[in-house]
Write a protein that holds these residues in place. Sequence first.
Motif, PDB file in Angstrom:
ATOM      1  N   ILE A  35      -7.822   0.346   3.195  1.00 54.05           N
ATOM      2  CA  ILE A  35      -6.470   0.268   2.640  1.00 54.05           C
ATOM      3  C   ILE A  35      -5.683   1.548   2.923  1.00 54.05           C
ATOM      4  O   ILE A  35      -4.498   1.498   3.270  1.00 54.05           O
ATOM      5  N   ILE A  36      -6.341   2.700   2.808  1.00 51.92           N
ATOM      6  CA  ILE A  36      -5.693   3.970   3.160  1.00 51.92           C
ATOM      7  C   ILE A  36      -5.200   3.906   4.603  1.00 51.92           C
ATOM      8  O   ILE A  36      -4.078   4.312   4.906  1.00 51.92           O
ATOM      9  N   GLY A  37      -6.036   3.374   5.494  1.00 45.57           N
ATOM     10  CA  GLY A  37      -5.641   3.240   6.895  1.00 45.57           C
ATOM     11  C   GLY A  37      -4.419   2.354   7.075  1.00 45.57           C
ATOM     12  O   GLY A  37      -3.510   2.678   7.848  1.00 45.57           O
ATOM     13  N   VAL A  38      -4.374   1.239   6.369  1.00 49.06           N
ATOM     14  CA  VAL A  38      -3.219   0.335   6.468  1.00 49.06           C
ATOM     15  C   VAL A  38      -1.954   1.061   6.019  1.00 49.06           C
ATOM     16  O   VAL A  38      -0.921   1.028   6.699  1.00 49.06           O
ATOM     17  N   ILE A  39      -2.022   1.731   4.873  1.00 47.67           N
ATOM     18  CA  ILE A  39      -0.847   2.427   4.327  1.00 47.67           C
ATOM     19  C   ILE A  39      -0.412   3.557   5.257  1.00 47.67           C
ATOM     20  O   ILE A  39       0.765   3.673   5.620  1.00 47.67           O
ATOM     21  N   ASN A  40      -1.358   4.397   5.654  1.00 50.58           N
ATOM     22  CA  ASN A  40      -1.017   5.545   6.497  1.00 50.58           C
ATOM     23  C   ASN A  40      -0.537   5.124   7.880  1.00 50.58           C
ATOM     24  O   ASN A  40       0.356   5.760   8.448  1.00 50.58           O
ATOM     25  N   ASN A  41      -1.095   4.037   8.425  1.00 49.93           N
ATOM     26  CA  ASN A  41      -0.648   3.543   9.727  1.00 49.93           C
ATOM     27  C   ASN A  41       0.772   2.994   9.686  1.00 49.93           C
ATOM     28  O   ASN A  41       1.412   2.867  10.736  1.00 49.93           O
ATOM     29  N   GLN A  42       1.268   2.699   8.495  1.00 45.87           N
ATOM     30  CA  GLN A  42       2.654   2.254   8.342  1.00 45.87           C
ATOM     31  C   GLN A  42       3.609   3.441   8.140  1.00 45.87           C
ATOM     32  O   GLN A  42       4.797   3.253   7.927  1.00 45.87           O
ATOM     33  N   TRP A  82     -10.167  -8.317   6.011  1.00 44.00           N
ATOM     34  CA  TRP A  82     -11.279  -7.419   6.300  1.00 44.00           C
ATOM     35  C   TRP A  82     -12.496  -7.773   5.443  1.00 44.00           C
ATOM     36  O   TRP A  82     -13.628  -7.831   5.938  1.00 44.00           O
ATOM     37  N   ILE A  83     -12.275  -8.001   4.145  1.00 47.29           N
ATOM     38  CA  ILE A  83     -13.373  -8.361   3.238  1.00 47.29           C
ATOM     39  C   ILE A  83     -14.027  -9.663   3.699  1.00 47.29           C
ATOM     40  O   ILE A  83     -15.255  -9.761   3.769  1.00 47.29           O
ATOM     41  N   PHE A  93     -12.466 -14.338  -0.359  1.00 47.34           N
ATOM     42  CA  PHE A  93     -11.841 -13.318  -1.195  1.00 47.34           C
ATOM     43  C   PHE A  93     -10.330 -13.435  -1.067  1.00 47.34           C
ATOM     44  O   PHE A  93      -9.791 -13.566   0.020  1.00 47.34           O
ATOM     45  N   ARG A  94      -9.646 -13.333  -2.222  1.00 46.73           N
ATOM     46  CA  ARG A  94      -8.187 -13.290  -2.227  1.00 46.73           C
ATOM     47  C   ARG A  94      -7.721 -12.385  -3.359  1.00 46.73           C
ATOM     48  O   ARG A  94      -8.345 -12.324  -4.407  1.00 46.73           O
ATOM     49  N   TRP A  95      -6.609 -11.705  -3.098  1.00 44.87           N
ATOM     50  CA  TRP A  95      -5.927 -10.977  -4.153  1.00 44.87           C
ATOM     51  C   TRP A  95      -5.024 -11.948  -4.886  1.00 44.87           C
ATOM     52  O   TRP A  95      -4.501 -12.888  -4.297  1.00 44.87           O
TER      53      TRP A  95
END
Length: 153
Positions: A35-42, A82-83, A93-95
């Motif tokens: 998740i850190i990667g997703v946020i930082n890549n944006q 990813w999960i 899996f779902r949020w």
Amino acid sequence: MPNTYTQIHIQCVFAVKYRRALIHPSWKERLHKYIIGVINNQGHKTLSINSMPDHLHVFFGMRPTQSLSDLMRLVKGESSEWINKNLLVRGKFRWQDGYGAFSYSKSQTDAVVNYILNQEKHHQKKTFLEEYKEMLAKFQVEYDDQYVFKELE
């Protein structure tokens, strides 16, 4: 973005679908890194992240180049994928739909980082639902109980 200067700090909170306790300690750190990667890549900057088995908190500095809803759609969608791709849970899996988003001033960042890092200790005293409703009240966010994160019925 020349001549655009911002200081936007956001804490987002979101839950596993039906608040099932599916985030397992054996892989939660890998989830956090993803998740850190997703946020930082944006183009944003992650300041703190932590999760309990049924929900996740992430605190980040947000650049005004993207809407919060688009970022959360990416974070939740890509992390679910990813999960599931890594077969970390039985079934799919779902949020849960939606999220809470709360803004903070620069002077509050250390307190928010510590709050997120100490989730395990914090939840010895309060349930996720109690915590979430307290946050909504503190930030004077009007809400309808029927749309607050639900358990499996």
